[in-house]
Design an enzyme around this catalytic site. Structure first.
Site, PDB file in Angstrom:
ATOM      1  N   HIS B 222       0.658  -1.356  -0.080  1.00 54.53           N
ATOM      2  CA  HIS B 222       0.191   0.198  -0.022  1.00 54.53           C
ATOM      3  C   HIS B 222       0.798   1.383  -0.392  1.00 54.53           C
ATOM      4  O   HIS B 222       0.924   2.009  -1.101  1.00 54.53           O
ATOM      5  CB  HIS B 222      -0.935   0.096   1.411  1.00 54.53           C
ATOM      6  CG  HIS B 222      -2.532   1.166   0.741  1.00 54.53           C
ATOM      7  ND1 HIS B 222      -2.377   1.082   0.104  1.00 54.53           N
ATOM      8  CD2 HIS B 222      -2.644   2.275   1.180  1.00 54.53           C
ATOM      9  CE1 HIS B 222      -3.474   2.390  -0.035  1.00 54.53           C
ATOM     10  NE2 HIS B 222      -3.107   3.066   0.868  1.00 54.53           N
ATOM     11  N   TYR B 226       1.861   4.580  -2.729  1.00 51.57           N
ATOM     12  CA  TYR B 226       1.870   6.599  -2.460  1.00 51.57           C
ATOM     13  C   TYR B 226       3.257   6.594  -2.858  1.00 51.57           C
ATOM     14  O   TYR B 226       3.644   8.038  -2.973  1.00 51.57           O
ATOM     15  CB  TYR B 226       1.616   6.332  -1.224  1.00 51.57           C
ATOM     16  CG  TYR B 226       0.365   6.568  -0.355  1.00 51.57           C
ATOM     17  CD1 TYR B 226      -1.032   7.872  -0.797  1.00 51.57           C
ATOM     18  CD2 TYR B 226      -0.143   5.907   0.024  1.00 51.57           C
ATOM     19  CE1 TYR B 226      -1.744   8.028  -0.786  1.00 51.57           C
ATOM     20  CE2 TYR B 226      -1.834   5.401   0.832  1.00 51.57           C
ATOM     21  CZ  TYR B 226      -2.902   6.566   0.037  1.00 51.57           C
ATOM     22  OH  TYR B 226      -4.075   6.976  -0.073  1.00 51.57           O
ATOM     23  N   HIS B 373      -9.484   0.457 -11.464  1.00 54.50           N
ATOM     24  CA  HIS B 373      -9.476   1.176 -10.196  1.00 54.50           C
ATOM     25  C   HIS B 373      -6.907   1.566 -10.356  1.00 54.50           C
ATOM     26  O   HIS B 373      -7.488   2.531 -10.509  1.00 54.50           O
ATOM     27  CB  HIS B 373      -9.374   0.831  -8.606  1.00 54.50           C
ATOM     28  CG  HIS B 373      -9.067   1.796  -7.559  1.00 54.50           C
ATOM     29  ND1 HIS B 373      -9.043   2.934  -7.110  1.00 54.50           N
ATOM     30  CD2 HIS B 373      -7.862   1.441  -7.143  1.00 54.50           C
ATOM     31  CE1 HIS B 373      -8.314   3.403  -6.181  1.00 54.50           C
ATOM     32  NE2 HIS B 373      -7.475   2.592  -5.985  1.00 54.50           N
ATOM     33  N   PHE B 374      -6.612   0.488 -10.318  1.00 55.60           N
ATOM     34  CA  PHE B 374      -5.869   1.231 -10.751  1.00 55.60           C
ATOM     35  C   PHE B 374      -5.066   1.856 -11.689  1.00 55.60           C
ATOM     36  O   PHE B 374      -3.402   2.281 -11.816  1.00 55.60           O
ATOM     37  CB  PHE B 374      -4.508   0.376  -9.388  1.00 55.60           C
ATOM     38  CG  PHE B 374      -4.499  -1.406 -10.066  1.00 55.60           C
ATOM     39  CD1 PHE B 374      -3.659  -1.700 -11.446  1.00 55.60           C
ATOM     40  CD2 PHE B 374      -5.064  -2.382  -9.438  1.00 55.60           C
ATOM     41  CE1 PHE B 374      -3.592  -2.268 -11.744  1.00 55.60           C
ATOM     42  CE2 PHE B 374      -4.809  -3.421  -9.967  1.00 55.60           C
ATOM     43  CZ  PHE B 374      -3.762  -3.390 -10.830  1.00 55.60           C
ATOM     44  N   HIS B 375      -5.849   1.189 -12.782  1.00 53.95           N
ATOM     45  CA  HIS B 375      -4.822   2.223 -13.884  1.00 53.95           C
ATOM     46  C   HIS B 375      -6.122   3.637 -13.534  1.00 53.95           C
ATOM     47  O   HIS B 375      -5.119   4.407 -14.568  1.00 53.95           O
ATOM     48  CB  HIS B 375      -5.710   1.162 -15.231  1.00 53.95           C
ATOM     49  CG  HIS B 375      -5.048  -0.173 -15.287  1.00 53.95           C
ATOM     50  ND1 HIS B 375      -4.819  -1.167 -15.263  1.00 53.95           N
ATOM     51  CD2 HIS B 375      -4.066   0.013 -16.489  1.00 53.95           C
ATOM     52  CE1 HIS B 375      -4.169  -1.456 -15.292  1.00 53.95           C
ATOM     53  NE2 HIS B 375      -3.345  -1.618 -16.558  1.00 53.95           N
ATOM     54  N   ARG B 438     -10.372 -10.891 -11.676  1.00 51.19           N
ATOM     55  CA  ARG B 438      -8.942 -10.161 -12.558  1.00 51.19           C
ATOM     56  C   ARG B 438      -7.924 -11.091 -13.271  1.00 51.19           C
ATOM     57  O   ARG B 438      -8.652 -11.995 -12.206  1.00 51.19           O
ATOM     58  CB  ARG B 438      -8.060  -8.868 -10.919  1.00 51.19           C
ATOM     59  CG  ARG B 438      -8.041  -9.815  -9.610  1.00 51.19           C
ATOM     60  CD  ARG B 438      -7.614  -8.132  -9.396  1.00 51.19           C
ATOM     61  NE  ARG B 438      -6.197  -8.081  -9.050  1.00 51.19           N
ATOM     62  CZ  ARG B 438      -5.687  -7.375  -8.268  1.00 51.19           C
ATOM     63  NH1 ARG B 438      -5.695  -6.916  -6.960  1.00 51.19           N
ATOM     64  NH2 ARG B 438      -4.279  -7.173  -8.856  1.00 51.19           N
ATOM     65  N   ARG B 439      -6.630 -11.095 -13.095  1.00 52.77           N
ATOM     66  CA  ARG B 439      -5.844 -11.449 -12.719  1.00 52.77           C
ATOM     67  C   ARG B 439      -6.179 -13.245 -13.386  1.00 52.77           C
ATOM     68  O   ARG B 439      -5.584 -14.483 -13.092  1.00 52.77           O
ATOM     69  CB  ARG B 439      -5.310 -11.985 -11.573  1.00 52.77           C
ATOM     70  CG  ARG B 439      -4.546 -11.023 -10.839  1.00 52.77           C
ATOM     71  CD  ARG B 439      -4.517 -11.132  -9.644  1.00 52.77           C
ATOM     72  NE  ARG B 439      -3.263 -10.281  -8.502  1.00 52.77           N
ATOM     73  CZ  ARG B 439      -3.774 -10.897  -7.604  1.00 52.77           C
ATOM     74  NH1 ARG B 439      -4.559 -11.186  -7.055  1.00 52.77           N
ATOM     75  NH2 ARG B 439      -3.099  -9.339  -6.826  1.00 52.77           N
TER      76      ARG B 439
END
Lengths: 43, 550
Positions: B222, B226, B373-375, B438-439
């Protein structure tokens, strides 16, 4: 920093647009959260 | 006082550019893998030569999420440190040493993946087992980055010695916060790789404690996001104001946001493990609460950015509630690309809040929503800001100019990226809510009715992915044009000054012992009891599986 000069600065900067914008972001977050929460409850 | 017009000295420029070459070559390779993945997942392409989908997925994740980001960030941060606090010959030598170790580690890991010996994805979850050189290479990348950390710490330390009583330059303060965060976070991943995974992969031990390895991974995983985000925030807080002709709204607020990120981005890894059995729900709850604390510095940043834009717009004479928006340089790609990134962070951050909420996590966990989300976060907010940085950083390092033509091409690139990502990430979010995993490679799931709902969205992902790949080709072209072909000249290295209306920065904001102390205390509080509990009540270890996904 005196109180008077702080007050003067606040008057100098009009940040109404900023206030509305951040409130808009807050509303977007809350609404999106509840939409997915509703999906959780429905399932 | 920092002279904006003067670029870095040649030796420092060379160091930063070495990192940039690796970053942009990684962008091309990783992006190509991403394109192929979306084509496979939509059922439109069957990979030749026995290449596995999971091999592509591992290359894509490792080279974009770990290699591109780490090299770009460390290179960019060296540029900021060199500009604001300077770099001695010894410091430069140690920076080069770190670079070569990271590069050697990257090549070692990449070869292992390309040989098909490490289909473990970028999270390398045990009990999926890779060939030892995969883990050894990754460990070297981390060790190389630590040399970068300590070089940056030394740079600020030396500057502080020469400037007693002065507050450190804002960007140098931010770099040191980010590297502290990185160092503390990578201790977790280094522990699992060195103590657990390498001996297990070498056959020195037969089994691995899966839950311990995953917990150590997410202790790192996580704050990793950041570590990606904070360099973008550096540009937003301290560089964008200069580009738009304004000043930093508040130095104190910027420093406070970074301090809060340091404290609250680490003791939160359990929100990635909410569905994981074996972790006490009380500690999951505590870490979810701590996760929500991270929203505060992000909202501080949103406020600060809007305030900077509004104050700057109004100072240029624009009136009305939102008239100041017209005062922003929308046709300057150095602003436009990061601005699109900032706007994207609104849905991206919102998605993150949904992911971290216990009940909602049950809806989206392990679905392709998370990939969507993380794209948005790293794949749009962070990367578009990095592209925005590149438009001035690369020419300023290579002694060239950002031409009008490249500015226009950069605007087109940004629009192509935003358009392609809206389609790809949007369809990932919707398909995820419909339960698409996913994956996973292409499958009709035995003709299941639910799976037929997903195929349209998978085709949309392939369309979005193809558009994004055009964006990658454009960006790689722009990068090499700025390095080799742009006209010679001097490009500004823009660093903003703090507004004269801002309150003076309190000294306690630079009390490193205090902030590191609170950070360590929070980590010990959030992890000690549950981690001991995990070890104490562990099920038997698992043997490795190295042929389960091909």
């Amino acid at each position: 920093m005196s109180k008077n000069s702080s007050k003067k600065k606040q008057e100098e900067h009009d940040l109404k647009g900023t206030l509305i914008s951040v409130l808009g972001i807050g509303a977007f977050i809350v609404i999106s959260w509840f939409i997915v929460f509703a999906l959780f409850v429905a399932r | 006082m920092i002279k904006n017009s003067v670029a870095l000295n040649k030796l420092d420029s060379k160091l930063v550019m070495a990192h940039m070459y690796v970053a942009f070559i990684s962008l091309f390779i990783g992006g190509l893998m991403g394109l192929l993945q979306t084509l496979v997942r939509s059922g439109t392409l069957v990979l030749p030569f026995g290449i596995s989908y999971y091999q592509l997925l591992t290359v894509h994740g490792v080279i974009l999420a770990l290699v591109l980001t780490t090299f770009f960030i460390i290179g960019f941060q060296f540029a900021l440190m060199s500009k604001t606090v300077g770099m001695s010959d010894k410091q430069r030598d140690s920076a080069w040493f770190g670079f070569w170790i990271m590069l050697f580690g990257t090549v070692t890991t990449a070869i292992t993946i390309l040989l098909g010996k490490a289909n473990v994805l970028y999270t390398f979850y045990a009990p999926l087992k890779a060939y030892p050189t995969f883990y050894i290479g990754l460990a070297l990348v981390v060790v190389g980055s630590w040399i970068g950390c300590f070089t940056n710490f030394r740079q600020l330390y030396v500057w502080k010695k020469k400037h007693p009583g002065e507050k450190s330059p804002l960007l140098a303060f931010m770099v040191v916060i980010n590297m502290l965060l990185w160092f503390i976070a990578t201790l977790g991943v280094a522990a699992t790789v060195i103590i657990q995974l390498i001996p297990w992969s070498l056959g020195m031990v037969d089994t691995v404690n899966v839950l311990v390895s995953r917990t150590l991974f997410w202790y790192f995983g996580h704050p990793l996001v950041y570590f990606w985000l904070l360099p973008a925030y550096m540009a937003w807080y301290a560089i964008i104001p200069k580009i738009i002709g304004g000043k930093i709204f508040s130095d104190s607020l910027a420093r406070l946001a970074f301090v809060l990120f340091l404290m609250f981005s680490i003791p939160v890894g359990f929100h990635h493990q909410l569905t994981e059995p074996g972790i006490d729900p009380v500690w999951k709850f505590i870490q979810v609460v701590l996760t929500f604390m991270v929203i505060i510095p992000s909202l501080l940043t949103a406020f600060s950015m809007f305030a900077t834009f509004e104050v700057t717009g109004r100072s240029k004479g624009y009136t009305g509630l939102f008239g100041w928006l017209k005062g922003l340089p929308w046709k300057d790609v150095r602003f436009f690309a990061p601005m699109v990134g900032m706007i994207t962070f609104i849905p991206a951050g919102t998605g993150g809040i949904i992911n971290a909420s216990n009940q909602m996590n049950q809806v989206v966990h392990n679905t392709i929503w998370v990939t969507g989300h993380f794209h948005l976060t790293v794949g749009t907010t962070v990367i578009l800001t990095f592209f925005g940085i590149s438009y001035w950083l690369i020419p300023s390092l290579t002694g060239r100019k950002l031409t009008k033509k490249i500015n226009t091409l950069g605007m087109i690139q940004t629009i192509v990226w935003a358009f392609g990502m809206s389609i790809m990430s949007g369809s990932m979010h919707i398909a995820g809510l419909l339960g698409a995993p996913r994956r996973s490679s292409y499958s009709t799931y035995g003709g299941s009715e639910q799976a037929t709902e997903w195929i349209g969205y998978q085709i949309a992902q392939a369309i979005g992915g193809s558009i994004l790949f055009i964006g990658i080709i454009l960006m790689v072209y722009i990068f090499f044009y700025m390095v080799f072909a742009a006209p010679k000249g001097q490009e500004e290295f823009p660093i903003a000054e703090v507004s004269e209306d801002a309150e003076p920065t309190p000294k306690f904001l630079e009390n490193w012992k205090l902030w590191i102390g609170i950070t360590v205390a929070l980590i010990l509080f959030a992890y000690t009891i549950p981690f001991l509990d995990i070890i104490h009540h562990s099920p038997p270890g698992s043997p490795g599986f190295d042929k389960i996904i091909r």
